[in-house]
Design a protein around this motif. Structure first.
Motif, PDB file in Angstrom:
ATOM      1  N   UNK A 141       0.779  -1.506  -0.070  1.00 44.63           N
ATOM      2  CA  UNK A 141       0.147  -0.034   0.253  1.00 44.63           C
ATOM      3  C   UNK A 141       0.863   1.184   0.142  1.00 44.63           C
ATOM      4  N   UNK A 142       0.303   2.329  -0.380  1.00 43.84           N
ATOM      5  CA  UNK A 142       0.906   3.498  -0.485  1.00 43.84           C
ATOM      6  C   UNK A 142       1.160   4.418   0.873  1.00 43.84           C
ATOM      7  N   UNK A 143       2.271   4.618   1.472  1.00 39.47           N
ATOM      8  CA  UNK A 143       2.658   5.180   2.716  1.00 39.47           C
ATOM      9  C   UNK A 143       3.417   6.126   2.673  1.00 39.47           C
ATOM     10  N   UNK A 144       3.523   7.295   3.413  1.00 42.19           N
ATOM     11  CA  UNK A 144       4.412   8.355   3.214  1.00 42.19           C
ATOM     12  C   UNK A 144       5.651   8.232   3.653  1.00 42.19           C
ATOM     13  N   UNK A 145       6.646   8.943   3.502  1.00 44.21           N
ATOM     14  CA  UNK A 145       8.057   8.787   3.659  1.00 44.21           C
ATOM     15  C   UNK A 145       8.225   8.809   5.523  1.00 44.21           C
ATOM     16  N   UNK A 146       7.415   9.566   6.142  1.00 44.53           N
ATOM     17  CA  UNK A 146       7.312   9.632   7.436  1.00 44.53           C
ATOM     18  C   UNK A 146       6.961   8.324   7.808  1.00 44.53           C
ATOM     19  N   UNK A 147       5.945   7.685   7.421  1.00 43.52           N
ATOM     20  CA  UNK A 147       5.428   6.203   7.872  1.00 43.52           C
ATOM     21  C   UNK A 147       6.412   5.315   7.526  1.00 43.52           C
ATOM     22  N   UNK A 148       7.197   5.451   6.270  1.00 47.93           N
ATOM     23  CA  UNK A 148       8.271   4.575   6.122  1.00 47.93           C
ATOM     24  C   UNK A 148       9.244   4.511   7.288  1.00 47.93           C
ATOM     25  N   UNK A 149       9.613   5.657   7.934  1.00 50.39           N
ATOM     26  CA  UNK A 149      10.506   5.812   8.895  1.00 50.39           C
ATOM     27  C   UNK A 149      10.342   5.142  10.283  1.00 50.39           C
ATOM     28  N   UNK A 150       8.885   5.299  10.412  1.00 51.12           N
ATOM     29  CA  UNK A 150       8.393   4.559  11.769  1.00 51.12           C
ATOM     30  C   UNK A 150       8.188   3.197  11.435  1.00 51.12           C
ATOM     31  N   UNK A 151       7.864   2.771  10.093  1.00 54.43           N
ATOM     32  CA  UNK A 151       7.719   1.392   9.924  1.00 54.43           C
ATOM     33  C   UNK A 151       9.114   0.865  10.015  1.00 54.43           C
ATOM     34  N   UNK A 152      10.242   1.403   9.332  1.00 56.69           N
ATOM     35  CA  UNK A 152      11.702   0.681   9.565  1.00 56.69           C
ATOM     36  C   UNK A 152      12.047   0.826  10.979  1.00 56.69           C
ATOM     37  N   UNK A 153      11.690   1.686  11.843  1.00 56.37           N
ATOM     38  CA  UNK A 153      12.221   1.669  13.349  1.00 56.37           C
ATOM     39  C   UNK A 153      11.502   0.670  14.151  1.00 56.37           C
ATOM     40  N   UNK A 154      10.270   0.383  13.398  1.00 54.09           N
ATOM     41  CA  UNK A 154       9.685  -0.802  14.517  1.00 54.09           C
ATOM     42  C   UNK A 154      10.238  -2.210  13.915  1.00 54.09           C
ATOM     43  N   UNK A 155      10.549  -2.297  12.734  1.00 54.29           N
ATOM     44  CA  UNK A 155      11.209  -3.490  12.218  1.00 54.29           C
ATOM     45  C   UNK A 155      12.898  -3.661  12.936  1.00 54.29           C
ATOM     46  N   UNK A 156      13.448  -2.371  13.018  1.00 52.48           N
ATOM     47  CA  UNK A 156      14.716  -2.310  13.808  1.00 52.48           C
ATOM     48  C   UNK A 156      15.010  -2.614  15.176  1.00 52.48           C
ATOM     49  N   UNK A 157      14.006  -2.097  15.897  1.00 56.25           N
ATOM     50  CA  UNK A 157      13.608  -2.329  17.471  1.00 56.25           C
ATOM     51  C   UNK A 157      13.489  -3.907  17.694  1.00 56.25           C
ATOM     52  N   UNK A 158      12.547  -4.337  16.727  1.00 56.23           N
ATOM     53  CA  UNK A 158      12.183  -5.800  16.786  1.00 56.23           C
ATOM     54  C   UNK A 158      13.407  -6.721  16.657  1.00 56.23           C
ATOM     55  N   UNK A 159      14.089  -6.457  15.789  1.00 54.62           N
ATOM     56  CA  UNK A 159      15.472  -7.245  15.236  1.00 54.62           C
ATOM     57  C   UNK A 159      16.644  -7.212  16.550  1.00 54.62           C
ATOM     58  N   UNK A 160      16.679  -5.772  16.862  1.00 57.50           N
ATOM     59  CA  UNK A 160      17.774  -5.375  18.012  1.00 57.50           C
ATOM     60  C   UNK A 160      17.452  -6.268  19.089  1.00 57.50           C
ATOM     61  N   UNK A 161      16.055  -6.465  19.517  1.00 63.21           N
ATOM     62  CA  UNK A 161      15.745  -6.913  20.699  1.00 63.21           C
ATOM     63  C   UNK A 161      15.593  -8.419  20.639  1.00 63.21           C
ATOM     64  N   UNK A 162      15.381  -9.010  19.419  1.00 67.54           N
ATOM     65  CA  UNK A 162      15.232 -10.451  19.042  1.00 67.54           C
ATOM     66  C   UNK A 162      16.514 -11.035  19.226  1.00 67.54           C
ATOM     67  N   UNK A 163      17.509 -10.318  18.762  1.00 63.14           N
ATOM     68  CA  UNK A 163      19.015 -11.169  18.481  1.00 63.14           C
ATOM     69  C   UNK A 163      19.640 -11.322  19.968  1.00 63.14           C
TER      70      UNK A 163
END
Length: 195
Positions: free
Chosen positions: A69-91
């Motif tokens: 779906x189409x999301x704004x660049x701001x939402x992309x930043x939040x999206x990647x932050x959620x991914x990064x936090x999950x990855x950092x915490x899971x390793x």
């Protein structure tokens, strides 16, 4: 780290994103992707799978989500932050100082970078003019005259010579005291675009 991740994801989704932007569907997406990546990274970390596989998963998930779906660049930043936090915490980590510090850094950067007062005079809109304007100088002057703002950038999205319309992405500086807009503004199709 699971507790740290859940607290960080809640801060990201509710305290930062939803409080400022009020888009419920993305709150669900941020929380879901964060917990999903946390779970997969935790399993991959304990199964002694190479870190490259975890990062590959990060890339695959982001491609699937960003193309759906189409999301704004701001939402992309939040999206990647959620991914990064999950990855950092899971390793797996021997010392929790670095991962917790990185998670706090991500949240702090989002808090500051997306703060309503930061660059508050800069804005953008998608504007459809009621006539076709091909000349960039004339287009900028027309937009400034009709919108009553100082235009900083213009990107023509569509120039329709048959229907005599121009669709442009306008970046402008809102001075706080706009010039009175002429009545011809009613001929414009203004569509607000979140940035």
């Amino acid at each position: 780290m699971i507790g740290v991740d859940l607290v960080a994801a809640a801060v990201l989704a509710f305290a930062l994103y939803f409080r400022r932007h009020r888009r419920r569907d993305l709150v669900v997406a941020f929380l879901g992707i964060n917990v999903g990546v946390l779970a997969v990274a935790t399993v991959l970390g304990t199964a002694e799978v190479a870190l490259g596989l975890g990062l590959g998963l990060f890339g695959v998930l982001s491609i699937i989500r960003l193309r759906s779906s189409e999301i704004s660049q701001r939402e992309v930043a939040y999206y990647f932050s959620a991914l990064a936090i999950g990855l950092i915490a899971g390793l797996p980590h021997t010392d929790l100082t670095l991962p917790i510090g990185l998670i706090v850094l991500i949240l702090a950067v989002l808090y500051i970078a997306d703060h309503p007062r930061l660059l508050s005079t800069s804005a953008s809109q998608l504007v459809r003019l009621d006539r076709a304007v091909a000349d960039p100088t004339e287009l900028r002057a027309e937009l400034e005259r009709r919108l009553g703002v100082r235009v900083t950038a213009v990107s023509v999205q569509e120039l329709n010579l048959v229907n005599e319309t121009t669709l442009v992405d306008v970046r402008y500086t809102a001075t706080g005291c706009p010039v009175p807009v002429e009545p011809t503004l009613s001929l414009l199709d203004l569509q607000a675009v979140p940035r």
